[in-house]
Design a protein around this motif. Sequence first.
Motif, PDB file in Angstrom:
ATOM      1  N   SER A  65       0.875  -1.170   0.000  1.00  0.00           N
ATOM      2  CA  SER A  65       0.000   0.000   0.000  1.00  0.00           C
ATOM      3  C   SER A  65       0.909   1.216   0.000  1.00  0.00           C
ATOM      4  N   THR A  66       0.328   2.351  -0.299  1.00  0.00           N
ATOM      5  CA  THR A  66       1.075   3.609  -0.210  1.00  0.00           C
ATOM      6  C   THR A  66       0.366   4.500   0.793  1.00  0.00           C
ATOM      7  N   ALA A  67       1.115   4.983   1.776  1.00  0.00           N
ATOM      8  CA  ALA A  67       0.537   5.833   2.822  1.00  0.00           C
ATOM      9  C   ALA A  67       0.714   7.300   2.429  1.00  0.00           C
ATOM     10  N   LEU A  68      -0.430   7.990   2.325  1.00  0.00           N
ATOM     11  CA  LEU A  68      -0.430   9.428   2.037  1.00  0.00           C
ATOM     12  C   LEU A  68      -0.894  10.175   3.284  1.00  0.00           C
ATOM     13  N   GLY A  69      -0.638  11.474   3.321  1.00  0.00           N
ATOM     14  CA  GLY A  69      -1.086  12.277   4.457  1.00  0.00           C
ATOM     15  C   GLY A  69      -0.062  13.358   4.738  1.00  0.00           C
ATOM     16  N   PHE A  70      -0.225  14.012   5.869  1.00  0.00           N
ATOM     17  CA  PHE A  70       0.616  15.164   6.205  1.00  0.00           C
ATOM     18  C   PHE A  70       1.461  14.849   7.431  1.00  0.00           C
ATOM     19  N   ILE A  71       2.768  15.023   7.320  1.00  0.00           N
ATOM     20  CA  ILE A  71       3.613  14.873   8.516  1.00  0.00           C
ATOM     21  C   ILE A  71       4.553  16.067   8.618  1.00  0.00           C
ATOM     22  N   GLY A  72       5.029  16.322   9.838  1.00  0.00           N
ATOM     23  CA  GLY A  72       5.948  17.441  10.021  1.00  0.00           C
ATOM     24  C   GLY A  72       6.817  17.262  11.251  1.00  0.00           C
ATOM     25  N   GLY A  73       7.974  17.909  11.237  1.00  0.00           N
ATOM     26  CA  GLY A  73       8.839  18.004  12.414  1.00  0.00           C
ATOM     27  C   GLY A  73       9.482  16.685  12.817  1.00  0.00           C
ATOM     28  N   PHE A  74      10.035  16.667  14.060  1.00  0.00           N
ATOM     29  CA  PHE A  74      10.765  15.473  14.524  1.00  0.00           C
ATOM     30  C   PHE A  74       9.812  14.292  14.698  1.00  0.00           C
ATOM     31  N   THR A  75       8.565  14.589  15.034  1.00  0.00           N
ATOM     32  CA  THR A  75       7.598  13.497  15.211  1.00  0.00           C
ATOM     33  C   THR A  75       7.254  12.879  13.845  1.00  0.00           C
ATOM     34  N   GLY A  76       7.155  13.743  12.844  1.00  0.00           N
ATOM     35  CA  GLY A  76       6.907  13.252  11.488  1.00  0.00           C
ATOM     36  C   GLY A  76       8.087  12.399  11.005  1.00  0.00           C
ATOM     37  N   ASP A  77       9.320  12.848  11.330  1.00  0.00           N
ATOM     38  CA  ASP A  77      10.520  12.077  10.924  1.00  0.00           C
ATOM     39  C   ASP A  77      10.491  10.679  11.547  1.00  0.00           C
ATOM     40  N   PHE A  78      10.047  10.614  12.813  1.00  0.00           N
ATOM     41  CA  PHE A  78       9.985   9.309  13.505  1.00  0.00           C
ATOM     42  C   PHE A  78       9.035   8.368  12.747  1.00  0.00           C
ATOM     43  N   ILE A  79       7.866   8.906  12.386  1.00  0.00           N
ATOM     44  CA  ILE A  79       6.870   8.074  11.694  1.00  0.00           C
ATOM     45  C   ILE A  79       7.438   7.568  10.367  1.00  0.00           C
ATOM     46  N   GLN A  80       8.041   8.488   9.628  1.00  0.00           N
ATOM     47  CA  GLN A  80       8.616   8.120   8.328  1.00  0.00           C
ATOM     48  C   GLN A  80       9.656   7.009   8.502  1.00  0.00           C
TER      49      GLN A  80
END
Length: 305
Positions: A53-68
């Motif tokens: 699957s491909t995950a789309l959405g909005f991420i940002g900052g250090f928390t977004g980096d962790f998710i990525q």
Amino acid sequence: MIYTITANPSIDYVIQLNQLTTGQVNRVKSDVKLPGGKGINVSRILAALDLPSTALGFIGGFTGDFIQQQLNNELVDCQFTQVPADTRINVKIKDAVEETEINGQGPAIPTAAVDVLKAQLNQLKPGDIVFMSGSLPPNLPASFYKDLVPLIHERQAEFVIDTTGQALLDTLADRPLVIKPNHHELAELFNTTFADHQAIIAAGRQLLTKGAQHVLVSMAGAGALLITPEHAYLGGTPKGTVINSVGAGDSMIAGFVGTFSQHHDALAAFKTSLACGSATAFSEDLATTAKINDLLPHIEITQID
Ligand SMILES: Nc1ncnc2c1ncn2[C@@H]1O[C@H](COP(=O)(O)OP(=O)(O)OP(=O)(O)O)[C@@H](O)[C@H]1O
Ligand SMILES: O=P(O)(O)OC[C@@]1(O)O[C@H](CO)[C@@H](O)[C@@H]1O
């Protein structure tokens, strides 16, 4: 291909402690940080089922980096759109008695980021499925997911929006591939309480009539119902110890959509969905491949109508 859209992802900080007491310092027994958000959970379960699957959405900052980073480790394909502010952190507290959740609001999403996400939908092919779920960051309109449906239909793709209340009713005319209210949400929708399975089935059939292609009604530890125009099936839960049921609903819908996309067999999809839901409830994190496979042979489905 299945795409998931999580407008408001999170890091889930899951804490286990003996007893939560407000107004004083609580010491945790164990904690874990997980990539979270409903669509991301669906992508992670699909990966556990060996389905891309491909995950789309909005991420940002250090928390977004962790998710990525975490999703990269799990080989989940991501095409997130970066936003300036940090992705939220949601706190999940589990003590001996109950689960308490504190979910953040999430960052503002600039219009340019919304435009990027909309443009990404140009890659959809006929037969693709787009799964949209989870709360919306404060500055996005309540109709955000529903407004994407015409773009999805333009490409002859299918959609699923996991939502409740009037927002759920509003999606039905657009023929969602599946809806999965839990029995409390379904009762609220009809402003009623259900005396028995037959009453739930009757309510589910009304949602089929209004346009849902498949109706699943989840009932936590009591399993779930699959309702079709002709029949209804009750799926049970296997034996196990509940550790953390956060994400059980996402896991159930991922199991259904993933398996259905392969074989177009709603009963087989229902069986996998039950295994995925319980496997997550019996785990600290979401279900693993091994846990799902362990439970699959113990899932019993009975035709009750
Ligand atoms: N306590 C449990 N024991 C076994 N299986 C469970 C349990 N809780 C959930 N499940 C499985 O997961 C499915 C989905 O759970 P539930 O009905 O709680 O969905 P939900 O309300 O959308 O959950 P959530 O919002 O917590 O993710 C259930 O139908 C069942 O198959
Ligand atoms: O605040 P929302 O977007 O409604 O829900 C977010 C969330 O609770 O949903 C998932 C479980 O379903 C978790 O991973 C995440 O923290």
